[in-house]
Motif scaffolding. Structure first.
Motif, PDB file in Angstrom:
ATOM      1  N   ILE A 449      80.823   2.322  41.647  1.00 21.23           N
ATOM      2  CA  ILE A 449      81.403   2.775  40.384  1.00 21.23           C
ATOM      3  C   ILE A 449      80.295   3.123  39.392  1.00 21.23           C
ATOM      4  O   ILE A 449      79.127   3.076  39.716  1.00 21.23           O
ATOM      5  CB  ILE A 449      82.300   1.665  39.782  1.00 21.23           C
ATOM      6  CG1 ILE A 449      81.433   0.454  39.404  1.00 21.23           C
ATOM      7  CG2 ILE A 449      83.378   1.223  40.754  1.00 21.23           C
ATOM      8  CD1 ILE A 449      81.920  -0.266  38.207  1.00 21.23           C
ATOM      9  N   GLY A 450      80.703   3.428  38.180  1.00 19.17           N
ATOM     10  CA  GLY A 450      79.763   3.522  37.072  1.00 19.17           C
ATOM     11  C   GLY A 450      79.158   4.898  36.878  1.00 19.17           C
ATOM     12  O   GLY A 450      79.470   5.866  37.558  1.00 19.17           O
ATOM     13  N   VAL A 474      81.516   1.205  56.415  1.00 17.95           N
ATOM     14  CA  VAL A 474      81.998   0.523  55.209  1.00 17.95           C
ATOM     15  C   VAL A 474      82.924   1.479  54.455  1.00 17.95           C
ATOM     16  O   VAL A 474      82.542   2.613  54.161  1.00 17.95           O
ATOM     17  CB  VAL A 474      80.804   0.107  54.312  1.00 17.95           C
ATOM     18  CG1 VAL A 474      81.289  -0.438  52.977  1.00 17.95           C
ATOM     19  CG2 VAL A 474      79.939  -0.929  55.032  1.00 17.95           C
ATOM     20  N   LEU A 475      84.128   1.022  54.178  1.00 16.93           N
ATOM     21  CA  LEU A 475      85.063   1.816  53.373  1.00 16.93           C
ATOM     22  C   LEU A 475      84.598   1.765  51.925  1.00 16.93           C
ATOM     23  O   LEU A 475      84.274   0.698  51.411  1.00 16.93           O
ATOM     24  CB  LEU A 475      86.478   1.225  53.489  1.00 16.93           C
ATOM     25  CG  LEU A 475      87.570   1.922  52.674  1.00 16.93           C
ATOM     26  CD1 LEU A 475      87.920   3.291  53.277  1.00 16.93           C
ATOM     27  CD2 LEU A 475      88.831   1.066  52.596  1.00 16.93           C
ATOM     28  N   VAL A 476      84.556   2.931  51.266  1.00 16.08           N
ATOM     29  CA  VAL A 476      84.062   2.985  49.893  1.00 16.08           C
ATOM     30  C   VAL A 476      85.215   3.350  48.960  1.00 16.08           C
ATOM     31  O   VAL A 476      85.930   4.325  49.203  1.00 16.08           O
ATOM     32  CB  VAL A 476      82.913   4.019  49.754  1.00 16.08           C
ATOM     33  CG1 VAL A 476      82.410   4.074  48.316  1.00 16.08           C
ATOM     34  CG2 VAL A 476      81.759   3.676  50.702  1.00 16.08           C
ATOM     35  N   VAL A 477      85.397   2.541  47.920  1.00 22.61           N
ATOM     36  CA  VAL A 477      86.357   2.899  46.874  1.00 22.61           C
ATOM     37  C   VAL A 477      85.562   3.171  45.604  1.00 22.61           C
ATOM     38  O   VAL A 477      84.524   2.536  45.381  1.00 22.61           O
ATOM     39  CB  VAL A 477      87.419   1.790  46.648  1.00 22.61           C
ATOM     40  CG1 VAL A 477      88.261   1.584  47.879  1.00 22.61           C
ATOM     41  CG2 VAL A 477      86.775   0.473  46.223  1.00 22.61           C
ATOM     42  N   GLU A 478      86.037   4.116  44.790  1.00 24.70           N
ATOM     43  CA  GLU A 478      85.215   4.533  43.659  1.00 24.70           C
ATOM     44  C   GLU A 478      86.038   4.817  42.409  1.00 24.70           C
ATOM     45  O   GLU A 478      87.219   5.152  42.487  1.00 24.70           O
ATOM     46  CB  GLU A 478      84.441   5.811  44.020  1.00 24.70           C
ATOM     47  CG  GLU A 478      83.460   5.605  45.156  1.00 24.70           C
ATOM     48  CD  GLU A 478      82.429   6.704  45.260  1.00 24.70           C
ATOM     49  OE1 GLU A 478      81.253   6.383  45.417  1.00 24.70           O
ATOM     50  OE2 GLU A 478      82.803   7.891  45.170  1.00 24.70           O
ATOM     51  N   THR A 479      85.359   4.689  41.286  1.00 21.99           N
ATOM     52  CA  THR A 479      85.940   5.100  40.002  1.00 21.99           C
ATOM     53  C   THR A 479      84.818   5.762  39.187  1.00 21.99           C
ATOM     54  O   THR A 479      83.666   5.781  39.603  1.00 21.99           O
ATOM     55  CB  THR A 479      86.441   3.883  39.188  1.00 21.99           C
ATOM     56  OG1 THR A 479      85.317   3.034  38.936  1.00 21.99           O
ATOM     57  CG2 THR A 479      87.532   3.100  39.906  1.00 21.99           C
ATOM     58  N   GLY A 480      85.175   6.234  38.011  1.00 20.90           N
ATOM     59  CA  GLY A 480      84.192   6.695  37.027  1.00 20.90           C
ATOM     60  C   GLY A 480      83.309   7.827  37.517  1.00 20.90           C
ATOM     61  O   GLY A 480      83.709   8.657  38.344  1.00 20.90           O
ATOM     62  N   CYS A 481      82.075   7.833  37.016  1.00 18.63           N
ATOM     63  CA  CYS A 481      81.170   8.928  37.337  1.00 18.63           C
ATOM     64  C   CYS A 481      80.642   8.829  38.761  1.00 18.63           C
ATOM     65  O   CYS A 481      80.218   9.830  39.341  1.00 18.63           O
ATOM     66  CB  CYS A 481      80.036   8.972  36.325  1.00 18.63           C
ATOM     67  SG  CYS A 481      80.637   9.488  34.702  1.00 18.63           S
ATOM     68  N   GLY A 482      80.650   7.635  39.341  1.00 19.87           N
ATOM     69  CA  GLY A 482      80.288   7.481  40.754  1.00 19.87           C
ATOM     70  C   GLY A 482      81.272   8.243  41.626  1.00 19.87           C
ATOM     71  O   GLY A 482      80.885   8.907  42.607  1.00 19.87           O
ATOM     72  N   ALA A 483      82.546   8.147  41.274  1.00 17.99           N
ATOM     73  CA  ALA A 483      83.570   8.864  42.036  1.00 17.99           C
ATOM     74  C   ALA A 483      83.339  10.375  41.932  1.00 17.99           C
ATOM     75  O   ALA A 483      83.497  11.113  42.916  1.00 17.99           O
ATOM     76  CB  ALA A 483      84.962   8.500  41.525  1.00 17.99           C
ATOM     77  N   ILE A 484      82.960  10.826  40.740  1.00 13.02           N
ATOM     78  CA  ILE A 484      82.742  12.270  40.564  1.00 13.02           C
ATOM     79  C   ILE A 484      81.539  12.717  41.413  1.00 13.02           C
ATOM     80  O   ILE A 484      81.556  13.806  42.013  1.00 13.02           O
ATOM     81  CB  ILE A 484      82.566  12.627  39.067  1.00 13.02           C
ATOM     82  CG1 ILE A 484      83.827  12.223  38.284  1.00 13.02           C
ATOM     83  CG2 ILE A 484      82.295  14.124  38.894  1.00 13.02           C
ATOM     84  CD1 ILE A 484      83.738  12.419  36.777  1.00 13.02           C
ATOM     85  N   MET A 554      79.157  -2.214  43.077  1.00 17.72           N
ATOM     86  CA  MET A 554      77.858  -1.734  42.583  1.00 17.72           C
ATOM     87  C   MET A 554      77.996  -0.547  41.631  1.00 17.72           C
ATOM     88  O   MET A 554      78.966   0.220  41.704  1.00 17.72           O
ATOM     89  CB  MET A 554      76.949  -1.350  43.744  1.00 17.72           C
ATOM     90  CG  MET A 554      77.447  -0.253  44.611  1.00 17.72           C
ATOM     91  SD  MET A 554      76.351  -0.059  46.024  1.00 17.72           S
ATOM     92  CE  MET A 554      76.428  -1.678  46.763  1.00 17.72           C
ATOM     93  N   ALA A 555      77.023  -0.449  40.739  1.00 20.36           N
ATOM     94  CA  ALA A 555      76.927   0.699  39.838  1.00 20.36           C
ATOM     95  C   ALA A 555      75.465   1.125  39.879  1.00 20.36           C
ATOM     96  O   ALA A 555      74.655   0.708  39.050  1.00 20.36           O
ATOM     97  CB  ALA A 555      77.362   0.314  38.432  1.00 20.36           C
ATOM     98  N   PRO A 556      75.091   1.952  40.877  1.00 20.93           N
ATOM     99  CA  PRO A 556      73.660   2.221  41.092  1.00 20.93           C
ATOM    100  C   PRO A 556      72.998   3.035  39.992  1.00 20.93           C
ATOM    101  O   PRO A 556      71.774   3.004  39.867  1.00 20.93           O
ATOM    102  CB  PRO A 556      73.634   2.974  42.436  1.00 20.93           C
ATOM    103  CG  PRO A 556      75.024   3.438  42.687  1.00 20.93           C
ATOM    104  CD  PRO A 556      75.943   2.534  41.923  1.00 20.93           C
ATOM    105  N   GLU A 557      73.786   3.770  39.198  1.00 22.85           N
ATOM    106  CA  GLU A 557      73.179   4.591  38.136  1.00 22.85           C
ATOM    107  C   GLU A 557      73.759   4.217  36.775  1.00 22.85           C
ATOM    108  O   GLU A 557      73.914   5.062  35.903  1.00 22.85           O
ATOM    109  CB  GLU A 557      73.404   6.085  38.434  1.00 22.85           C
ATOM    110  CG  GLU A 557      72.738   6.559  39.705  1.00 22.85           C
ATOM    111  CD  GLU A 557      72.955   8.039  39.994  1.00 22.85           C
ATOM    112  OE1 GLU A 557      73.089   8.854  39.064  1.00 22.85           O
ATOM    113  OE2 GLU A 557      72.992   8.393  41.197  1.00 22.85           O
TER     114      GLU A 557
END
Ligand code: SF4
Ligand code: MSK
Length: 671
Positions: A449-450, A474-484, A554-557
């Motif tokens: 995310i993030g 690994v299944l990845v779920v996302e929100t926010g700018c990470g998803a974009i 995680m929010a790597p950025e």
């Protein structure tokens, strides 16, 4: 002022559309957040959490021999207080967003906001249950929807400032988790109360024990995750519909040369939903044609983008670091912003083009922008006025530079839809997901995310970690700018699984027809991830608590204070969370770093770590997933067991155009 060497566009971003526009910015000699990040070296003391300016005896910079501030505050107290204040701000931002939606629902239910209504009555009934609102009268008859909606709105508003009790949504967590919160006395009482108490504790001469400050930080953040944010998600679904898969596209190439382009940017769906409706108004489309355009194209930036994408399929123009670049295309007639993550740098850049920057929230004005204040009771009228102003700018457009870059995606994975996708209407459940993890087809789950951060190569860490997780089943779920970021990479179509995912994950994605990266929404929608994790824990086979699940957040950025609040409430809910891109905001205090990692792990089962490097993020995340698998007694991850059951039609589908592919998988689009 200290400067660092200017990065080339390729060093500043890994997104080809952003690179093209950064080249454009160089040619036009225009400043962007990328060049400002190069010109402005971050303060080494502040970045480690070692500068205190909580009173006028400071600022005290605790470096070198200075181990205490003027008042005697230690390094750990100062670092913990700085972190706490950031979490309080992040929690306030999310929660105030949630409160705004409660007021919109109240206005709509009482007939003062005629353009809004209850779009998802099923969700309303479900949420009424969580908030203790009766849905039937004394005779067992269903109460009128507007009455239930009014009482749900009032009950939601109570959650922010109730006098007694705790946040009601805490009961949606696994029983074991609730017990941990109660044993530690960190179950949040009311959203506002926890923020105020946290800020109070950081006043000069108050709480001066880092661990104690950080306990209240967890309590405040839990008030965000299970309180303000969860209400924000629930109330948005009630008002605007619970998301289900739609098809759309992502990146700046969604802007149209022949149309009036309007960018909606910020976080709240309230106004943007109206702008979506206004842009479809035949009269306004005719008006656009009268000015020489073919029609009106909407596109989103940041979480307003995610909200309108998830429910209406409005394309994504880009994520946080692309807001200025969108205007640099020269093709944006209006950028309409509401709250949060809106750069002040937009104003000078809009000034160089024909773009009108329009602020709309009473909470966020920007010098140099046009302010058209949004009011719920005349929502559509205001939305139409904004669209009309954008159309009026179209004839003023001069040269454009729209990069021909966009990728298809299928977003819309609310937790309700994930249940449905996995089990159908009659037996919707997360059982198949738990079974796939137990069997080892899916090694674990990562929530990526993030934000983006101008000091980190744009999208590079998001892209790296997601690619590695997919390869590792690994299944990845996302929100926010990470998803974009993943949407722009093309990771959000079902067929991506065939190209990137490991063999076990691919089998699952093929069987269910889902992408290996699930777009779950905006920043407040991280509450959907809490719901999924709670359901996984109670479904059986993966322990009895969120802390037992082979999952990592995680929010790597990351860059915003909201990200710190999200990270903290996820840890306090039992998750291992990694914040990337730097050493983190408390790196100056070994003691605080230890409290947040080992200390929090002992207390709440989750830990928070700051890891700069992408490879190390992946290594530690996979190690954590494998440790959790081991603790549950699950089979060791072994990809060689899977991958022999591929659906042979899927590769065939890859050879047909996107529209037909999506139609073959999801059926014909509904209008
Ligand atoms: Fe310095 Fe203490 Fe004041 Fe902070 S609160 S600025 S450490 S004197
Ligand atoms: S918009 S908070 S930059 S994710 Fe939610 Fe993106 Fe971070 Fe803002």
């Amino acid at each position: 002022m200290a400067k660092r060497k200017a990065r080339t566009p390729e060093e500043a971003s890994r997104d080809p559309a952003a690179i093209a526009l950064l080249e454009c910015a160089c040619r036009l000699d225009m400043e962007t957040c990328f060049s400002r990040a190069d010109n402005l070296v971050a303060c080494n003391i502040g970045s480690q959490g070692l500068c205190c300016k909580n009173c006028a005896m400071g600022p005290c910079r605790l470096v070198g021999k200075a181990e205490r501030g003027v008042c005697g505050a230690t390094v750990s107290t100062v670092a913990a207080r700085n972190f706490a204040r950031a979490v309080a701000v992040g929690a306030s931002a999310h929660s105030d967003h949630g409160r705004g939606l409660a007021y919109t629902l109240l206005e709509a239910a009482e007939g003062h906001a005629p353009d809004y209504g209850v779009r998802d009555p099923f969700k309303l009934i479900e949420v009424a249950g969580y908030l203790g609102v009766e849905t039937e009268d004394e005779d067992g008859e269903r109460r009128p929807i507007d009455e239930i909606a009014r009482d749900v709105a009032l009950a939601a508003l109570q959650e922010f400032g109730k006098v007694r009790g705790e946040i009601l949504n805490l009961e949606r967590a696994p029983a074991k988790r609730q017990q941990i919160w109660h044993d530690l006395a960190i179950a949040p009482r009311a959203v506002d109360r926890e923020v105020v108490e946290l800020l109070h504790r950081t006043h000069v001469g108050n709480d001066q024990d880092a661990e104690h400050i950080l306990d209240q930080t967890m309590r405040c953040a839990l008030g965000d995750g299970w309180g303000g944010s969860m209400l924000g998600t629930d109330l948005s679904d009630i008002l605007f519909g619970t998301p289900a898969p739609v098809r759309s596209e992502a990146n700046l190439g969604v802007l149209r040369e022949d149309m009036v382009n309007i960018i909606i940017h910020g976080h709240e769906p309230t106004l943007s939903e109206m702008i979506v409706a206004a842009a479809l108004d035949p009269e306004l489309i005719e008006y656009a044609k009268s000015k020489g355009a073919e029609g009106i194209q909407l596109a989103g930036i940041c979480c307003t983008a995610n909200e309108t994408l998830m429910r209406r399929g409005v394309p994504l123009a880009g994520n946080y670091l692309q807001q200025e670049l969108a205007i640099l295309t020269g093709a944006v007639e209006a950028m309409v912003v509401d709250i949060q993550c809106i750069m002040q740098g937009l104003a000078p850049i809009a000034d160089r083009f024909h773009t009108e920057l329009i602020t709309t929230s009473p909470k966020a004005k920007i010098e140099g922008a046009t302010h058209i204040e949004f009011e719920e009771h005349r929502a559509m009228e205001i939305a139409k006025e904004i669209v009309r102003r954008a159309v009026d700018r179209f004839p003023e457009r001069s040269e454009t530079a729209i990069p021909d870059i966009r990728n298809p995606l299928v977003p819309g994975f609310s937790h309700e839809y994930i249940d449905y996708a996995l089990g159908g209407f009659y037996r919707s459940s997360l059982r198949p997901l738990n079974d796939a993890i137990i069997a080892g087809r899916i090694r674990g789950v990562v929530a990526n995310i993030g934000c983006n951060n101008a000091r980190v190569c744009h999208d590079a860490l998001h892209d790296y970690v997601v690619t590695e997780f997919l390869k590792n089943d690994v299944l990845v779920v996302e929100t926010g700018c990470g998803a974009i970021a993943s949407a722009k990479m093309g990771y959000m179509t079902p067929e991506t699984a065939l190209q990137v995912a490991g063999p076990g994950l691919r089998e699952v994605c093929e069987t269910v027809g889902i992408p290996p990266v699930l777009h779950m929404g905006s920043c407040v929608d991280n509450s959907r991830i809490l719901t999924v994790l709670s359901q996984m824990a109670t479904e059986g086979g993966l322990g009895e608590d969120i802390a037992d699940i082979p999952a990592v957040g995680m929010a790597p950025e990351w860059m915003s204070e909201k990200a710190l609040s999200i990270a903290t409430y996820c840890v306090a809910s039992g998750a291992y969370v990694i914040l990337g891109g730097s050493d983190g905001p408390v790196s100056g205090s070994e003691k605080v770093l230890r409290i947040m990692s080992e200390g929090w792990e002992d207390k709440v089962g989750g830990r928070l770590e700051f890891i700069e490097d992408g490879e190390e993020i992946v290594r530690r995340a996979l190690a954590h997933i494998d440790e959790k698998r081991d603790a549950l007694g699950l089979a060791e991850y072994d990809p060689s067991k899977w991958g022999r059951s591929g659906d042979q039609r899927m590769p065939d589908l890859l050879s047909v155009p996107f529209e037909e592919r999506i139609e073959a998988i999801y059926g014909a689009p509904t209008s």
